[in-house]
Write an enzyme that holds these catalytic residues in place. Structure first.
Site, mmCIF file in Angstrom:
data_model
loop_
_atom_site.group_PDB
_atom_site.id
_atom_site.type_symbol
_atom_site.label_atom_id
_atom_site.label_comp_id
_atom_site.label_asym_id
_atom_site.label_seq_id
_atom_site.Cartn_x
_atom_site.Cartn_y
_atom_site.Cartn_z
ATOM 1 N N ASP A 201 -0.059 10.908 -4.404
ATOM 2 C CA ASP A 201 1.027 11.279 -3.435
ATOM 3 C C ASP A 201 1.273 12.700 -4.662
ATOM 4 O O ASP A 201 0.269 13.266 -4.961
ATOM 5 C CB ASP A 201 2.205 10.616 -3.665
ATOM 6 C CG ASP A 201 3.493 11.509 -2.952
ATOM 7 O OD1 ASP A 201 3.090 10.796 -2.056
ATOM 8 O OD2 ASP A 201 4.362 11.588 -3.422
ATOM 9 N N LYS B 235 0.897 -1.264 -0.003
ATOM 10 C CA LYS B 235 -0.403 0.251 0.004
ATOM 11 C C LYS B 235 0.946 1.440 0.146
ATOM 12 O O LYS B 235 2.321 1.322 0.850
ATOM 13 C CB LYS B 235 -0.983 0.179 1.125
ATOM 14 C CG LYS B 235 -1.580 1.325 0.988
ATOM 15 C CD LYS B 235 -2.712 1.333 0.551
ATOM 16 C CE LYS B 235 -4.200 2.107 -0.721
ATOM 17 N NZ LYS B 235 -3.160 2.715 -0.838
ATOM 18 N N ASN C 80 -2.829 19.428 -1.841
ATOM 19 C CA ASN C 80 -3.554 18.014 -0.239
ATOM 20 C C ASN C 80 -2.813 18.552 0.965
ATOM 21 O O ASN C 80 -3.549 18.141 1.566
ATOM 22 C CB ASN C 80 -3.123 16.758 -1.137
ATOM 23 C CG ASN C 80 -4.409 16.216 -0.332
ATOM 24 O OD1 ASN C 80 -3.509 15.720 1.079
ATOM 25 N ND2 ASN C 80 -5.516 15.734 -0.927
ATOM 26 N N SER D 61 -6.493 5.606 3.788
ATOM 27 C CA SER D 61 -7.069 4.934 2.786
ATOM 28 C C SER D 61 -7.412 3.133 2.531
ATOM 29 O O SER D 61 -7.683 2.327 2.346
ATOM 30 C CB SER D 61 -5.525 5.080 1.670
ATOM 31 O OG SER D 61 -5.398 5.852 1.432
ATOM 32 N N LYS E 25 5.936 1.879 -3.673
ATOM 33 C CA LYS E 25 5.047 3.450 -3.962
ATOM 34 C C LYS E 25 5.396 2.686 -5.788
ATOM 35 O O LYS E 25 6.669 1.806 -5.747
ATOM 36 C CB LYS E 25 6.493 3.745 -3.131
ATOM 37 C CG LYS E 25 6.374 5.466 -3.096
ATOM 38 C CD LYS E 25 5.360 6.176 -2.168
ATOM 39 C CE LYS E 25 4.942 7.378 -2.136
ATOM 40 N NZ LYS E 25 4.273 7.962 -1.160
ATOM 41 N N THR F 76 -4.688 13.133 5.785
ATOM 42 C CA THR F 76 -2.923 13.376 5.411
ATOM 43 C C THR F 76 -2.990 14.774 6.374
ATOM 44 O O THR F 76 -2.089 14.776 7.605
ATOM 45 C CB THR F 76 -2.041 13.669 4.989
ATOM 46 O OG1 THR F 76 -2.572 12.323 3.807
ATOM 47 C CG2 THR F 76 -1.161 13.149 4.592
#
Ligand code: NDP
Ligand code: 2IT
Length: 444
Positions: A166, A90, A240, A376, A126, A209
């Protein structure tokens, strides 16, 4: 030589051209010395650190696409599946010209410990590309995303590997990626998180986040006899993470006065106006000069500079190595007493050491920005149940998770005789669960 030193030397020797990856490994293994040294022979016999620092799989692929002029463009695509000991891989996808294997490996390595800290069953991975979404038309972004997913879809799945956003990957990109996955694999499953609300996304994932960063910061301050109330906060970034960190800072009684993008930064003496920031960066996809035009009291500066503003709390929320030793010196000289990382590895190793030596409360990103990936994982749970929770339900779970993370790393630091060293606490707490799961699963 100690096992930690041997491993650091080996990682450097095998990855000489990967500075970010070496930096991330160094930070983690230095903290783990106390744990490893207690049981060095067993860890060495099992080659645990070799396995921990070597990705289970690293996929690299060509991403050809056609631009609006009819020209074929080719980018590099990556997915590093680092560690699946505690759950499916993840972690986000980053689209930025600076992306290379070193950057994706550092992010994947960090993600392993971060995901462990959330307490949820997710492994670490990632991915991304050196594609730059900036200045591209929606059609070009769609063409790129479709080509990227045409290859990536062979390696991911709701129970295998679940990417998300991201830097440079937000709702628009996730939508195009999801559409192409569904079309090729003919599976309507939660293979990506950060989806739109009309097709399986979770309420509060967009904010998670930034909100999570502030929930953890608030708890860290509370446990140290301080509070956010009435404090001046400097924030870097305008994406974000930064946007929703700024929003939650206001809600918790603080005043966030800066934000930045890759061209320059804003100081707003009245505090950053979230609606204006969203209009400029998310709706118009414009530069911060537009913010200054809309808010005449604010000042726009070219280049770097948010850390020169006098503040109580600093929240780096843009990118890696954006807060260096000289910046740390400025923060300390100006009376800053807490730094919590919204970005991944935004503070260099020497800057972190300087802040800690000068009594600044310092929380590393793998703990303080874990609210995004934790939410998530909540999106994955909702997808599996085919249910959607309310905003308040998700937000309450997020807050609980962040408060728990802080207490776990605080306790780990104390247990190993490093009270107040939250870097060590986060690395140790994250490591112990992953190591335990790896041990239980044998040599794989
Ligand atoms: P966004 O793309 O939404 O925003 C990134 C912001 O940082 C933009 O303001 C961008 O400026 C700026 N920026 C990016 N690269 C650079 C650079 N090289 N130099 C200066 N400024 C830069 O990304 P996010 O907000 O999602 O991510 C920010 C950080 O938070 C990253 O480190 C990411 O890994 C981390 N993170 C993100 C999570 C998430 O859920 N999104 C979760 C946990 C961590 P510009 O507008 O000019 O591009
Ligand atoms: O760095 C990160 O934790 C993220 N970009 C979020 C990853 C995710 O899977 O939500």
């Amino acid at each position: 030589m100690s096992y930690v030193d041997e491993t650091l030397a080996r990682v450097k020797q095998q990855n000489p051209d990967q500075p970010e990856f070496n930096q991330a490994v160094y930070e983690v293994l230095e903290s783990l010395r106390v744990v490893i040294e207690k049981n060095e022979d067993a860890y060495r016999r099992d080659a645990l650190l070799e396995r921990l620092t070597t990705p289970e799989r690293a996929i690299m692929f060509r991403v050809p696409w056609v631009d609006d002029k009819g020209q074929v463009q080719v980018n590099n695509g990556y997915r590093v599946q680092f560690n699946s000991a505690i759950g499916p891989y993840k972690g986000g996808l980053r689209f930025h010209p600076s992306v290379n294997l070193s950057v994706i490996k550092f992010l994947g390595f960090e993600q392993v410990f971060k995901n462990s800290l959330t307490g949820l069953p997710i492994g670490g991975g990632k991915g991304g590309s050196d594609f730059d979404p900036k200045g591209k038309s929606d059609r070009e972004v769609m063409a790129f995303c479709q080509s990227f997913m045409t290859e990536l879809c062979k390696y991911i799945g709701a129970d295998t590997d679940v990417p998300a956003g991201d830097i440079g990957v937000g709702g628009r990109e996730i939508g195009y990626l999801f559409g192409q996955y569904k079309r090729i694999r003919d599976l309507y499953e939660g293979v990506l998180t950060g989806k739109g609300l009309s097709y399986g996304g979770s309420l509060a994932r967009t904010q998670a986040t930034g909100y999570g960063l502030l929930y953890l910061t608030d708890e860290m301050l509370r446990c140290n006899g301080k509070s956010l109330e009435g404090k001046t906060v400097v924030v870097s970034g305008a994406g974000n993470v930064a946007t929703y960190a700024i929003e939650k800072a206001w809600q918790l009684g603080a005043k966030p006065v800066t934000c930045s993008d890759s061209n320059g930064w804003i100081y707003d003496p009245d505090g950053i106006d979230v609606d204006t920031l969203i209009e400029v960066k998310q709706v118009k996809r414009a530069r911060l000069t537009e913010y200054a035009k809309a808010r005449p009291n604010s000042v726009y500066h070219e280049g770097k500079g948010v850390w020169s503003v006098k503040c109580d709390v600093a929240l780096p929320c843009a990118t890696q190595n954006e807060l260096l030793l000289d910046d740390a010196k400025l923060l300390v000289a100006n009376g800053c007493f807490a730094v919590a990382e919204g970005a991944n590895m935004p503070t260099s190793l020497d800057a972190t050491a300087y802040l800690q030596e000068n009594g600044v409360l310092f929380c590393p990103g793998k703990a303080s920005n874990a609210g995004g990936v934790a939410t998530s994982a909540l999106e994955m749970s909702q997808n599996s149940q085919r249910l959607s929770w309310t905003f308040d339900e998700v937000d309450a779970k997020l807050k609980d998770i962040m408060v728990n993370i802080f207490h776990n790393l605080d306790a780990a630091a104390k247990e190993y005789g490093m009270e107040g060293n939250y870097v060590a606490g986060a690395n140790i707490a994250g490591f112990l669960k992953v190591a335990d799961a790896m041990n239980a699963q044998g040599i794989v």
